[in-house]
Design an enzyme around this catalytic site. Structure first.
Site, mmCIF file in Angstrom:
data_model
loop_
_atom_site.group_PDB
_atom_site.id
_atom_site.type_symbol
_atom_site.label_atom_id
_atom_site.label_comp_id
_atom_site.label_asym_id
_atom_site.label_seq_id
_atom_site.Cartn_x
_atom_site.Cartn_y
_atom_site.Cartn_z
ATOM 1 N N ASP A 74 0.960 -1.297 -0.029
ATOM 2 C CA ASP A 74 -0.107 0.017 -0.022
ATOM 3 C C ASP A 74 1.030 1.251 0.102
ATOM 4 O O ASP A 74 1.547 1.557 0.842
ATOM 5 C CB ASP A 74 -0.798 -0.072 1.239
ATOM 6 C CG ASP A 74 -1.968 1.144 1.033
ATOM 7 O OD1 ASP A 74 -2.096 1.908 0.210
ATOM 8 O OD2 ASP A 74 -2.811 1.156 2.278
ATOM 9 N N ASP A 92 -3.121 2.616 -5.651
ATOM 10 C CA ASP A 92 -2.067 2.860 -4.832
ATOM 11 C C ASP A 92 -2.067 1.456 -3.903
ATOM 12 O O ASP A 92 -1.100 1.366 -3.045
ATOM 13 C CB ASP A 92 -2.340 3.978 -3.822
ATOM 14 C CG ASP A 92 -3.734 3.854 -2.851
ATOM 15 O OD1 ASP A 92 -4.539 2.849 -3.250
ATOM 16 O OD2 ASP A 92 -3.799 4.518 -2.195
ATOM 17 N N GLU A 93 -2.723 0.460 -4.160
ATOM 18 C CA GLU A 93 -2.430 -0.781 -3.775
ATOM 19 C C GLU A 93 -2.353 -2.100 -4.594
ATOM 20 O O GLU A 93 -3.053 -1.838 -5.740
ATOM 21 C CB GLU A 93 -3.683 -1.044 -2.677
ATOM 22 C CG GLU A 93 -3.985 -0.053 -1.639
ATOM 23 C CD GLU A 93 -5.510 -0.487 -0.991
ATOM 24 O OE1 GLU A 93 -5.612 -1.423 -0.451
ATOM 25 O OE2 GLU A 93 -6.086 0.403 -0.876
#
Length: 419
Positions: free
Chosen positions: A17, A113-114
């Protein structure tokens, strides 16, 4: 098949993350602001004035994602606001995922974003220690891109994600079969993946407050309360998630497709609300066709000027990718749940219960041949609109009823005399 009494070797799953992603990317070009409270926001002038991301000093002031700018400024008067640059975020997201693919071809993005990584089959190439590899990945992301990640390391995807959330920023958390009861079970049940608002409200009524409470709750009763979703959440809480990490190149069809918009001026009356719904339904239908999907349901979310939201959904028969059918269903929802004399700040239309278009054939009805032919004509028409947009841009053609910019009447010609 494994011999009786022999447990198969656990998978090694990472969830990576990117910390404060939007804000961290913006601060790469503004290092002078790194130790000051910063938030990336939508444009207040167009009423998109909410916090999209914030850095650690802003978090220390209790600034939260999705709250309004005025709420954030009230908590943190010195908060520095930066505009969003979504193209730049996508660029960095692609670069970071390309780095992950140097370690495994099983890389599944979960948002911009992960990402999940399954390193079970490649871990021996990098020393055989999952935590050490996660620490190495964190250092690689920092040195190559100037960004930091938090990594959860576990034996399934759900616990790996809980691990990346457990300790931030720039940290590695290991959750194993031996320690997950100590780490995971005391966490609030709302921390568990896919526990939405409705499930959380049901859990609260039955005294389920932690993930451990959920794991201890009767599985059959959960099925009666929440159907298959209840069983799935019980498995997640108990450490029984077996879902695979997809290949980096594998296309994963969307589970829903939605568009939302905060209008420059509040919508007043049914005509303006229908215009807004029509605009959004047209965009959703085009995206359905782009993914070769049809939907078996639609949901509508309405936000008033005081940021109060109401949402309803309905099933559709037959499945559709037609804008006018989505519009009709969404307006039926609006008529059933909204006082049309109340102003509307924002709308969201979402196509749900998706399935591939080639699996969505309606049952043959000999008494409705005219209706079926009309639907085929509409499908051809909307396909033509897609081709026009593909050639001339998404704004080349739009519903005539779409809301106009402030100060421009619906019947007025566009700037330039309409030429």
């Amino acid at each position: 098949m494994a011999a009786k009494g022999v447990r198969l070797v656990d998978r090694v799953i990472f969830h990576c993350d990117l910390n404060s992603f939007y804000a961290s990317v913006e601060l790469l070009s503004r290092p002078d602001l790194r130790h000051r409270p910063v938030a990336v926001c939508g444009d207040p002038a167009s009423r998109h004035g909410i916090v999209l991301a914030k850095n650690e000093p802003a978090k220390a002031c209790r600034v939260k994602t999705a709250e309004t700018i005025w709420q954030a400024k009230k908590k943190c008067p010195d908060l520095i606001l930066l505009p969003a640059h979504h193209g730049l975020y996508r660029e960095f997201s692609c670069k970071v995922n390309s780095l992950y693919q140097e370690y495994t071809d099983l890389v599944e993005p979960f948002g911009i974003d992960e990402s999940w990584l399954d390193v079970t089959g490649t871990l021996h190439l990098f020393g055989g220690d999952g935590v050490a590899l996660a620490d190495h990945l964190r250092e690689e992301v920092r040195s190559r891109f100037g960004l930091t990640i938090s990594v959860g390391v576990s034996f399934n995807k759900v616990f790996a994600k809980l691990g990346s959330d457990y300790k931030k920023p720039d940290a590695t958390t290991l959750i194993t079969r031996e320690n997950f009861r100590d780490i995971v079970w005391p966490l609030p049940v709302t921390d568990l993946l896919y526990v939405g608002r409705a499930a959380a409200q049901t859990f609260q009524r039955f005294g389920i407050r932690t993930i451990g409470d959920l794991a201890a709750f009767d599985r059959e009763q959960l099925f009666r309360l929440l159907g298959k979703n209840g069983i799935q959440l019980h498995d997640f809480a108990s450490g029984e998630d077996r879902s695979p990490v997809s290949f980096a190149s594998q296309y994963t069809p969307p589970k829903s497709i939605g568009n939302g918009y905060t209008f420059p001026n509040d919508l007043h009356g049914r005509e303006e609300i229908r215009a807004g719904v029509t605009q959004l339904a047209d965009q959703v239908a085009a995206r359905l066709r782009r993914h070769s999907m049809k939907c078996q349901g639609v949901s509508l979310s309405i936000r008033d000027p005081n940021f109060h939201d109401i949402g309803h959904q309905t099933r559709l028969e037959p499945p559709t990718d037609l804008a006018r059918e989505l519009t009709q269903a969404a307006m039926e929802l609006a008529d059933s749940c909204w006082n049309m004399s109340n102003p509307v700040r924002a709308l969201t239309v979402t196509a749900i219960y998706l399935l591939p278009a080639d699996e969505a054939g309606a049952q043959l009805d000999l008494l409705s041949m005219d209706r079926d032919e009309k639907r085929r004509r509409l499908e051809r028409l909307e396909g033509t609109l897609d081709a026009i947009r593909a050639k001339y841009g998404p704004g080349a053609i739009a519903p005539a009823s779409s809301p106009r910019p402030p100060g421009q009447e619906r019947h007025a010609p566009p700037p330039g005399g309409g030429k």
